[in-house]
Enzyme design. Structure first.
Site, PDB file in Angstrom:
ATOM      1  N   GLU A 192       6.861  77.911  30.190  1.00 55.08           N
ATOM      2  CA  GLU A 192       6.343  77.310  31.420  1.00 55.08           C
ATOM      3  C   GLU A 192       6.514  78.298  32.580  1.00 55.08           C
ATOM      4  OE1 GLU A 192       7.209  73.269  34.071  1.00 55.08           O
ATOM      5  OE2 GLU A 192       8.811  74.124  32.846  1.00 55.08           O
TER       6      GLU A 192
ATOM      7  N   LYS B 153       0.128  69.705  34.249  1.00 55.46           N
ATOM      8  CA  LYS B 153       1.328  68.939  33.903  1.00 55.46           C
ATOM      9  C   LYS B 153       1.265  67.546  34.533  1.00 55.46           C
ATOM     10  CE  LYS B 153       6.401  69.432  34.223  1.00 55.46           C
ATOM     11  NZ  LYS B 153       7.459  70.313  34.813  1.00 55.46           N
TER      12      LYS B 153
ATOM     13  N   CYS C 223       7.033  70.916  29.492  1.00 60.70           N
ATOM     14  CA  CYS C 223       8.432  70.627  29.839  1.00 60.70           C
ATOM     15  C   CYS C 223       8.758  69.124  29.955  1.00 60.70           C
ATOM     16  CB  CYS C 223       8.790  71.366  31.129  1.00 60.70           C
ATOM     17  SG  CYS C 223      10.575  71.640  31.341  1.00 60.70           S
TER      18      CYS C 223
END
Length: 255
Positions: free
Chosen positions: A40, A106, A140
């Site tokens: 990431e 995300k 994540c």
């Protein structure tokens, strides 16, 4: 499909230095690698200062990924900070060997760090079709939310790229294994190592897990390239033998 997980330290808020470092690692890979997975925010570290380092989809990092993907004849994926229409995104890019780019913003922004105050959340799940594989891409904190990653699309591979600190690494290890088992899919987690400018230490634990929860690549703590191959026939055989996905509840995700 032969996959390389690249676990690395990151130079804080320095895209050029990180591109140089990752290019050396990518160039060292054998020519038969078909997918390269980076962490990431691999050009900056997990920064809440996008004004200083954000790029566009026409910027140097996207062009760099396209050039390398074409040269190595492989797909490359990882997330970067992107500015678009006045908003900032923690955007995962999947670059095909042709240079085509697909993207996922995300969805679950990390409130503990105030990510939701600075970045704009994505809404759409991304599943790419590559070499006959369906690959679901996540970032994540998405790992903590199993409903969003639930395998209702019959995907084959689930990928998480992360900056996941050592203090919570047990959760990383446990949830990656859970996602593999519950979704009957290969699951990849690629994290970073070493300390960032916020004083957080990262011990990696990049890994690859099969659909039954067995390690193909065990959690790694050293910086390096970790390579393994996944087998679609084995995946199909496991799903025929253990048809658990057929018994899953139906549901709807609302934005």
């Amino acid at each position: 499909m032969k996959i390389a997980l690249i676990q690395s330290a990151l130079v804080w808020e320095n895209p050029k230095a990180n591109r140089i470092a990752f290019e050396k690692k990518i160039e060292a890979l054998a020519s038969d690698i078909e997918l390269i997975v980076l962490p990431e925010m691999f050009t900056t570290g997990f920064t809440m200062n996008p004004v200083a380092i954000a790029e566009t989809m026409q910027g140097k990092t996207v062009q760099w990924m396209q050039t390398l993907a074409k040269a190595k004849k492989t797909a490359i994926t990882g997330s970067v900070v992107i500015e678009e229409n006045g908003n900032y995104y923690n955007r995962l890019l999947f670059v095909f060997p042709s240079g085509e780019v697909q993207q996922y913003d995300k969805r679950h922004l990390f409130t503990l760090a105030g990510e939701e105050k600075i970045y704009t959340a994505g809404k759409e799940k991304l599943i790419v079709d590559y070499l006959g594989w369906k690959i679901c891409l996540m970032v994540c904190y998405d790992l903590r939310f199993p409903v969003f990653s639930r395998n209702t699309e019959n995907y084959d591979v689930l990928v998480y790229v992360a900056n996941w600190p050592e203090t919570r690494i047990l959760a990383w290890d446990s949830l990656l294994r859970a996602r593999a088992i519950e979704n009957l899919c290969y699951t990849i987690g690629v994290n970073r190592v070493h300390k960032d400018e916020n004083g957080l230490n990262y011990n990696g634990h990049s890994q690859l897990i099969d659909p039954l929860g067995n390690y193909i690549i065990e959690p790694q703590e050293a910086e390096g390239n970790f390579i393994a191959e996944i087998n679609q026939n084995q995946l199909i055989a496991n799903r025929h033998k253990f048809s658990f996905l057929n018994d899953a509840d139906s549901f709807e995700i609302k934005s």
